[in-house]
Design an enzyme around this catalytic site. Structure first.
Site, PDB file in Angstrom:
ATOM      1  N   ASP A   1      -9.232   3.157   5.605  1.00 39.27           N
ATOM      2  CA  ASP A   1      -8.066   3.785   4.962  1.00 39.27           C
ATOM      3  C   ASP A   1      -7.814   5.160   5.599  1.00 39.27           C
ATOM      4  O   ASP A   1      -7.538   6.138   4.912  1.00 39.27           O
ATOM      5  CB  ASP A   1      -8.258   3.905   3.457  1.00 39.27           C
TER       6      ASP A   1
ATOM      7  N   ASP B   1       0.832  -1.201   0.000  1.00 39.92           N
ATOM      8  CA  ASP B   1       0.000   0.000   0.000  1.00 39.92           C
ATOM      9  C   ASP B   1       0.870   1.256   0.000  1.00 39.92           C
ATOM     10  O   ASP B   1       1.893   1.323   0.692  1.00 39.92           O
ATOM     11  CB  ASP B   1      -0.915   0.023   1.223  1.00 39.92           C
TER      12      ASP B   1
END
Length: 441
Positions: free
Chosen positions: A309, A152
């Site tokens: 997130d 990520d």
């Protein structure tokens, strides 16, 4: 002395069980549900009118520490988590330096032990020093205490590197959390390519980049031919949802799980017009058609996890405008309210089904347990005494100035939501949110 939560409605999403009963906690675990399990001294807290469910779990959070403490710290990020109803976080490794070596995992775990207000489980960085092409030691990171591996923020682009990553992950039995983005196609666009990007005069990101990123991993898994557990982060497009369904039918060695975030089923790219850089994230907000597709994928089980997130930035950084501001929004303090407002109070999902996306599903798919080996994400005797106490009908207006997080970068500012956390138990310790005060019982 134990703790009795009296008068609540107990909801266990893993079994669908919903009943009015007392919940008894002792020694960090759930000792009983219903009648008093054993004689002794009990502190009783009347929580009549509230729902008690397993503690919420967020498998995709950026806590920024070490190295970016002007954005967030472990202390402020976990305070935001507790305020939002979360008891366990999995933190992403794109810190400064990244969590890419066992000694850096050890340093992070020491910081967590000192400052965290809820459970925090680290995810290891797939590549060394954010390089995107030099792989870290996956097995070593897992042995050091990581629960998964991720690229990520620095998505792997090379087919050769992806194939080697699949090999490493398979051999280590690691869950790999993939940021699916083909950067040649996305070209670092500020927001999604389309009418809004053209009207605002900013670089648009081609939405095809997401599905092409997933195909990179699917091909790598096919080339290796070994069982590979791939978790797709922050799904945002109809094309990606359709590709996930196809791969689940056709790719035998690829074991896929998928998450999305509340902003992808609650907002579209139109939010950028009003909220500016506070609605800029990666992947970006998409069209109404994409939003509906993501929503449907939640309802039919294609997407099994809701994660935030959570990505705080300073006001100065977000003030640079759409083109230059960093990607990311905060979400720990709004996720529960948005989920209940958009999925439950619309009549599309039951409360247990929605809570499963934030409790038992992430616990099961990530294999999460407490440090003592107790199950997380379930409301069952013998499980960890990690609970969320919530008022599903509480109406409130999002006010970023009241956030416990350092970040104020939310596209939900001013939004009226229905449903909010009243408090949490972490390891049996009850912390309630009472206005601006956090009280321990």
């Amino acid at each position: 002395m134990g703790l009795c939560l009296h008068g609540a409605t107990l909801v266990d999403p893993a079994t669908g069980r919903t009943e009015a009963a007392d919940c008894w906690l002792s020694d960090g675990r759930i000792l009983g549900l219903g009648p008093q399990p054993e004689p002794g001294d009990w502190d009783t807290v009347d929580v009549t009118g509230l729902v008690v469910c397993p503690g919420l779990i967020d498998v995709h959070v950026h806590l920024r520490e070490p190295g970016q403490e002007h954005k967030e710290t472990i202390a402020t990020g976990t305070a935001a988590a507790v305020a939002g109803g979360f008891t366990t976080l999995c933190c992403m490794p794109n810190t400064t330096p990244p969590v890419d070596r066992s000694e850096r995992v050890a340093d992070l775990l020491g910081r967590i032990s000192a400052d965290a207000r809820c459970r925090v489980l680290p995810i290891g960085c797939a590549t060394l020093d954010g390089s995107a092409d030099r792989l870290s030691d996956f097995a070593g990171l897992l042995s050091a205490g990581c629960v998964a591996i991720s690229d990520d923020a620095v998505p792997i682009q090379s087919p050769e590197v992806a194939t080697e990553a699949v090999k490493q992950a398979s051999e280590a039995s690691a869950l790999f959390v993939a940021h699916c983005e083909d950067k040649q196609v996305s070209a670092n666009g500020a927001i999604s390519a389309g009418a809004v990007s053209r009207d605002l005069g900013v670089t648009g990101q081609d939405p095809r980049s997401e599905v092409l990123g997933l195909r990179l991993w699917a091909q790598a898994a096919t080339d290796q031919g070994k069982p590979f557990r791939l978790h797709v982060a922050h799904a945002s497009t109809e094309a990606l949802v359709q590709e996930v369904r196809r791969l689940r039918d056709e790719a035998a060695s690829l074991h896929l799980s998928v998450e999305t975030a509340p902003h992808y089923f609650a907002l579209t790219e139109e939010a950028v017009r009003e909220q500016g850089a506070n609605a800029k994230m990666n992947p970006p907000l998409r069209t109404e058609r994409d939003r509906r597709a993501v929503r449907q994928a939640i309802l039919d089980g294609t997407i099994q996890i809701i994660a935030t997130d959570h990505a705080p930035h300073s006001s100065e950084e977000k003030g640079k405008g759409l083109q230059e501001a960093p990607w990311g929004i905060v979400g720990l303090e709004t996720a529960l309210g948005v989920t209940l407002t958009e999925l439950v109070h619309t009549g599309d999902m039951t409360l247990p089904a929605a809570l499963a996306l934030m409790t038992c599903n992430p616990a099961r798919l990530f294999g999460l347990r407490s440090a003592e080996g107790l199950p997380l994400g379930v409301l069952q005797v013998g499980a960890a005494a990690d609970l969320t106490l919530l008022d599903p009908d509480k109406e409130w207006v999002v006010d970023p100035s009241s956030f416990r997080s350092k970040g104020r970068n939310t596209p939900f500012a001013g939004r009226r939501l229905r449903g909010r956390s009243w408090g949490v138990c972490v390891g049996g310790r009850l912390v309630t949110n009472d206005g601006d005060q956090t009280l321990a019982v």
